[in-house]
Scaffold this motif. Structure first.
Motif, PDB file in Angstrom:
ATOM      1  N   SER A  22     -42.085  65.167 -55.597  1.00  0.00           N
ATOM      2  CA  SER A  22     -40.939  65.691 -55.407  1.00  0.00           C
ATOM      3  C   SER A  22     -40.950  66.368 -53.583  1.00  0.00           C
ATOM      4  O   SER A  22     -40.035  66.546 -52.911  1.00  0.00           O
ATOM      5  CB  SER A  22     -39.928  66.274 -56.005  1.00  0.00           C
TER       6      SER A  22
ATOM      7  N   ASP B 237     -32.508  50.142 -63.898  1.00  0.00           N
ATOM      8  CA  ASP B 237     -32.466  51.560 -63.767  1.00  0.00           C
ATOM      9  C   ASP B 237     -32.770  52.418 -64.874  1.00  0.00           C
ATOM     10  O   ASP B 237     -33.576  53.387 -64.575  1.00  0.00           O
ATOM     11  CB  ASP B 237     -30.861  51.812 -63.675  1.00  0.00           C
TER      12      ASP B 237
ATOM     13  N   ASP C 132     -42.606  57.910 -68.979  1.00  0.00           N
ATOM     14  CA  ASP C 132     -42.216  58.772 -68.091  1.00  0.00           C
ATOM     15  C   ASP C 132     -43.465  59.306 -67.087  1.00  0.00           C
ATOM     16  O   ASP C 132     -44.569  59.603 -67.835  1.00  0.00           O
ATOM     17  CB  ASP C 132     -41.604  59.966 -68.472  1.00  0.00           C
TER      18      ASP C 132
ATOM     19  N   GLY D 141     -38.884  54.645 -61.770  1.00  0.00           N
ATOM     20  CA  GLY D 141     -39.577  55.702 -61.799  1.00  0.00           C
ATOM     21  C   GLY D 141     -40.527  55.884 -63.059  1.00  0.00           C
ATOM     22  O   GLY D 141     -41.330  57.135 -63.204  1.00  0.00           O
ATOM     23  N   LYS D 142     -40.682  54.819 -63.728  1.00  0.00           N
ATOM     24  CA  LYS D 142     -41.527  55.098 -65.094  1.00  0.00           C
ATOM     25  C   LYS D 142     -42.909  54.064 -64.854  1.00  0.00           C
ATOM     26  O   LYS D 142     -42.756  53.038 -64.205  1.00  0.00           O
ATOM     27  CB  LYS D 142     -40.696  54.842 -66.250  1.00  0.00           C
TER      28      LYS D 142
ATOM     29  N   THR E 130     -39.259  55.752 -52.490  1.00  0.00           N
ATOM     30  CA  THR E 130     -39.343  56.874 -53.191  1.00  0.00           C
ATOM     31  C   THR E 130     -40.039  56.727 -54.872  1.00  0.00           C
ATOM     32  O   THR E 130     -39.741  55.530 -55.130  1.00  0.00           O
ATOM     33  CB  THR E 130     -37.853  57.538 -53.517  1.00  0.00           C
TER      34      THR E 130
ATOM     35  N   SER F 103     -38.734  57.735 -57.561  1.00  0.00           N
ATOM     36  CA  SER F 103     -37.584  57.563 -58.514  1.00  0.00           C
ATOM     37  C   SER F 103     -37.233  56.073 -58.239  1.00  0.00           C
ATOM     38  O   SER F 103     -36.685  55.506 -59.135  1.00  0.00           O
ATOM     39  CB  SER F 103     -36.548  58.394 -58.178  1.00  0.00           C
ATOM     40  N   ASN F 104     -37.405  55.322 -57.167  1.00  0.00           N
ATOM     41  CA  ASN F 104     -36.643  54.016 -57.164  1.00  0.00           C
ATOM     42  C   ASN F 104     -37.985  52.940 -57.382  1.00  0.00           C
ATOM     43  O   ASN F 104     -37.759  51.843 -57.641  1.00  0.00           O
ATOM     44  CB  ASN F 104     -36.374  53.629 -55.729  1.00  0.00           C
TER      45      ASN F 104
ATOM     46  N   LYS G 160     -44.179  64.310 -60.971  1.00  0.00           N
ATOM     47  CA  LYS G 160     -42.858  64.244 -60.406  1.00  0.00           C
ATOM     48  C   LYS G 160     -42.421  65.463 -59.557  1.00  0.00           C
ATOM     49  O   LYS G 160     -41.940  65.337 -58.367  1.00  0.00           O
ATOM     50  CB  LYS G 160     -41.873  64.252 -61.533  1.00  0.00           C
TER      51      LYS G 160
END
Length: 747
Positions: A491, A270, A481, A274-275, A447, A449-450, A487
């Motif tokens: 989005s 976690d 990041d 997303g990195k 996504t 972020s996943n 991002k």
């Protein structure tokens, strides 16, 4: 009277032994309705058993088998390693080869297999370990007995530990400079450290040198259980004989009632989701990778919805994701895979081979990938793509080719461990139904972020300093990041109208009938020469032996420009790269339909090869011939192809020393073969103008050599020749002018 008593006891013993054998297994009803239509294979006989100890057995009797083979797998692997001894499962695999009570000599198994024309190997995966061999038929029984004792009475002799520790250490050492291994080790280090994937699965002498022999045996006895095993047997022997061998040799493997591995923890961290992970490669690589961990219910999803998503994103067509990336000069290639990595867990991955421009515009490449995913969210996947995927999987099973015995048992055992033996191999190969709900659920989970992002490239080009070093391979990396602007862009869940769904595949065969001409002028030892002229020589062979709806075309083009010089070889490599890129949508579509084209070369030829289902093969050849000298190459295109070839030549010089030595040896024996080093040096002096001059002079004078065989008539073969001659037969390259291969003779 004594003789009768002896006979009576022999009879009684035989009855009891027969009854004992009968009670040691259960015959499993075959619920797979898949059939093999290849005439050479359709007479195979199969038997499915479950031994009294729970072991699954799949037996194939094939009178045409050239070797006998066996593979046994157990659902115990590196994810079962104890924390204090990383590499335990792998080390156990090595130690099982070192003798049993019945066969205590540590070299016995190796020597017996190798002395009888056999092959052997084993491997340890995250959730399973496999052992396999092939051997001459007459020695199969004895070899099978030796294998069975790995799991009945292994000795784990302490005197062998030091030698096997060295072997494990060497195995790890040779992988240290393997980029795929290095990336995998970094992925372990940044993954969820509570998950067993994070462990050092190979192990080395440092992690294993203090292991007590009693601990090794204890680990083996608590993880190797027959109820979590599967065995595949392949031989020319009768089913009953094979059944007796299996029941006799494998029924005594202990069953400790082990449950399958079930892990609640997620693989991906976690913290790093997303990195971007930047990794420095050994070779000259530029690869963007994105991976998502799928919901556990999709690991054994019978609708195969994740596989359908991967198929849709990679199926060839002019408006696909990869073709859009190529038009923008951002990428050279793309692959999407779904991998069951262990237990009930799987990953969906997108991997993009970047151009230099793509590396400089990595945010744009990432955004294009998500635009393609978002397109699927809005339109879903049409059912015809599902039916394409399914029909080809079924057809490929029905007309499967004879496979090497060793590979055949290995592949079957890997899959058999995951499927109920009664339905095997149907559920492995085919989906039960099309599920738009499952497809949408998976797509919605993809996504940014996943995702876990990786960029494998030279840090001098990415301009990102690397501040971390992986523990075991010393691979340099860092985690950053994604930029705020990227991002924000992701989005918005943007779509892209230029990236389209594939149309129905024109190469999918609708007719798999075997052509039956009244007269066949050929035989396997006597193909017909149907063309013999100044323009070429073509041979034709109608297949009456294998009787499958497939063809094989081999076409070799001699050209005066193909003179065997290093410069000609390099220019030809660039030309082949350019041609393949221009017709890549056609190639992707054909391969999805079981037609496998390739364009290669040697010193004096350019080669076109096509193998696969016969119905659309000539159409595929036409598509290749249309483009072979009619496509345009811009300076930007040339720069991309040049850069790709440059990286290939450069990476050839970092291959294993034995491969480089072979390259030099081949050059000494056949001087027209260029070395890796000479090709790179020559490439440095070639420019766009040189290439265009070379391309424009191609095929002015040619001589064609061809062999057309399989499921086609003489008339079809003659028609193929006319198509080739119309495009390539401008003027003949006379045989008297052909270049001759020189060979160095050692006296």
């Amino acid at each position: 009277m004594r003789f009768k008593i002896i006979l009576f006891f022999i009879f009684l013993f035989s009855v009891f032994r027969s009854e004992a054998i009968e009670h040691k297994y259960l015959t499993i009803e075959d619920k797979s309705d898949l059939v093999i239509l290849n005439p050479l294979l359709k007479n195979r006989k199969t038997l499915k058993l479950r031994l009294s100890n729970g072991l699954k057995v799949y037996i194939i009797s094939d009178k045409n088998a050239d070797k006998s083979a066996a593979a046994i797998g157990v659902l115990a692997g590196s994810w079962d390693d104890p924390k204090e001894f990383p590499g335990m499962a792998h080390f156990c695999e090595h130690m099982l080869f070192q003798g049993s009570k019945k066969y205590p000599n540590e070299a016995d198994y190796f020597k017996f297999i190798w002395d009888n024309s056999g092959t052997l190997n084993a491997f340890t995966a995250p959730d399973r370990t496999l052992y396999m061999f092939s051997i001459n038929h007459e020695n199969f029984d004895a070899a099978l007995d030796r294998l069975s004792h790995f799991f009945k009475d292994p000795v784990f002799d302490p005197s062998n530990i030091a030698r096997e520790l060295f072997a494990v250490d060497q195995e790890h050492s040779k992988n240290i400079e393997n980029d795929a291994r290095r990336v995998n080790m970094v992925s372990k280090e940044i993954s969820n450290q509570k998950h067993p994937k994070a462990k050092f699965s190979t192990g080395n002498s440092k992690t294993l040198q203090s292991i007590p022999p009693a601990e090794l045996r204890k680990w083996y006895e608590t993880h190797y259980s027959s109820n979590q095993m599967a065995l595949t047997i392949y031989s020319n022997l009768d089913l009953n004989d094979l059944k007796k061998m299996v029941v006799e040799k494998f029924s005594l493997i202990p069953n400790i009632g082990k449950d399958p591995l079930n892990i609640d923890e997620n693989i991906l961290s976690d913290e790093n989701a997303g990195k971007m992970v930047y990794i420095k490669p050994i070779s000259n690589l530029q690869i963007l990778a994105m991976e998502w961990e799928l919901n556990k219910k999709f690991t054994r999803d019978e609708t195969k919805s994740a596989a359908l998503i991967a198929y849709t994103l990679t199926r060839g067509q002019k408006n696909s994701l990869i073709e859009n990336l190529k038009k923008e000069h951002l990428a050279e290639d793309l692959d999407v895979t779904v991998d069951k990595v262990g237990g009930n867990q799987s990953l969906l991955s997108i991997e993009v081979k970047l151009t230099d421009l793509g590396l400089q515009n990595i945010s744009k490449v990432i955004n294009r990938c998500f635009e393609a995913i978002n397109n699927l969210k809005n339109s879903s996947i049409p059912s015809y793509l599902f039916h394409e995927m399914e029909s080809m999987a079924k057809l490929n099973y029905e007309y499967q080719s004879h496979e090497d015995a060793f590979e055949f048992v290995s592949n079957n055992t890997i899959n058999l461990l995951d499927e109920d033996i009664s339905t095997y191999p149907k559920k492995t190969l085919l989906a039960t139904n099309y599920s738009s709900e499952n497809v949408l659920e998976i797509i919605n989970s993809l996504t940014f972020s996943n995702a876990q992002f990786y960029l494998i490239a030279d840090p001098k080009k990415t301009k990102v300093p690397l501040d971390s070093e992986e523990k075991w391979t010393k691979a340099k990396y860092t985690i950053k990041d994604l930029s705020p602007s990227l991002k924000t862009l992701l989005s918005k869940n943007l779509t892209n109208p230029n990236i389209k769904l594939p149309e129905p595949n024109v190469f999918i065969p609708s007719n798999v009938q075997i052509v039956t001409p009244k007269d066949n002028p050929t035989s396997p030892t006597n193909p017909a020469k149907i063309v013999s002229s100044d323009f070429g020589t073509i041979y034709y062979l109608k297949d009456d032996q294998y009787q499958v709806p497939q063809v094989s075309y081999l076409i070799q083009i001699k050209d005066k420009l193909f003179n065997g010089s290093t410069k000609a070889e390099v220019l030809k490599d660039i030309y082949i790269k350019a041609l393949k890129e221009k017709i890549s949508p056609t190639f992707y579509s054909a391969m999805a339909a079981g037609l496998f084209p390739n364009i290669t070369s040697d010193s004096y030829h350019l080669k076109i090869e096509i193998f696969g289902y016969s119905q659309k093969a000539s159409y595929l050849l036409e598509e290749i011939l249309k483009e072979i000298n009619n496509f345009e190459i811009s300076k930007d295109d040339f720069d991309i192809y040049y850069s790709s070839i440059y990286k290939t030549y450069e990476n050839n010089q970092t291959q294993l020393p034995v491969i480089q030595a072979y390259n030099y040896l081949y050059h000494v024996l056949i001087p027209s073969t260029s070395t890796f080093e000479s090709k790179l040096d020559t490439l440095k002096n070639i420019n766009y103008k040189d290439f265009i001059e070379f391309k424009n002079q191609l095929f002015k004078k040619t001589f064609i050599e061809g062999f057309l065989s399989g499921n086609l008539t003489l008339k079809q073969a003659e028609s193929i020749w006319l198509d080739i001659k119309d495009i390539l037969g401008q003027k003949p390259f006379y045989p008297k002018d052909h270049y001759k291969k020189e060979v160095f003779i050692i006296s």
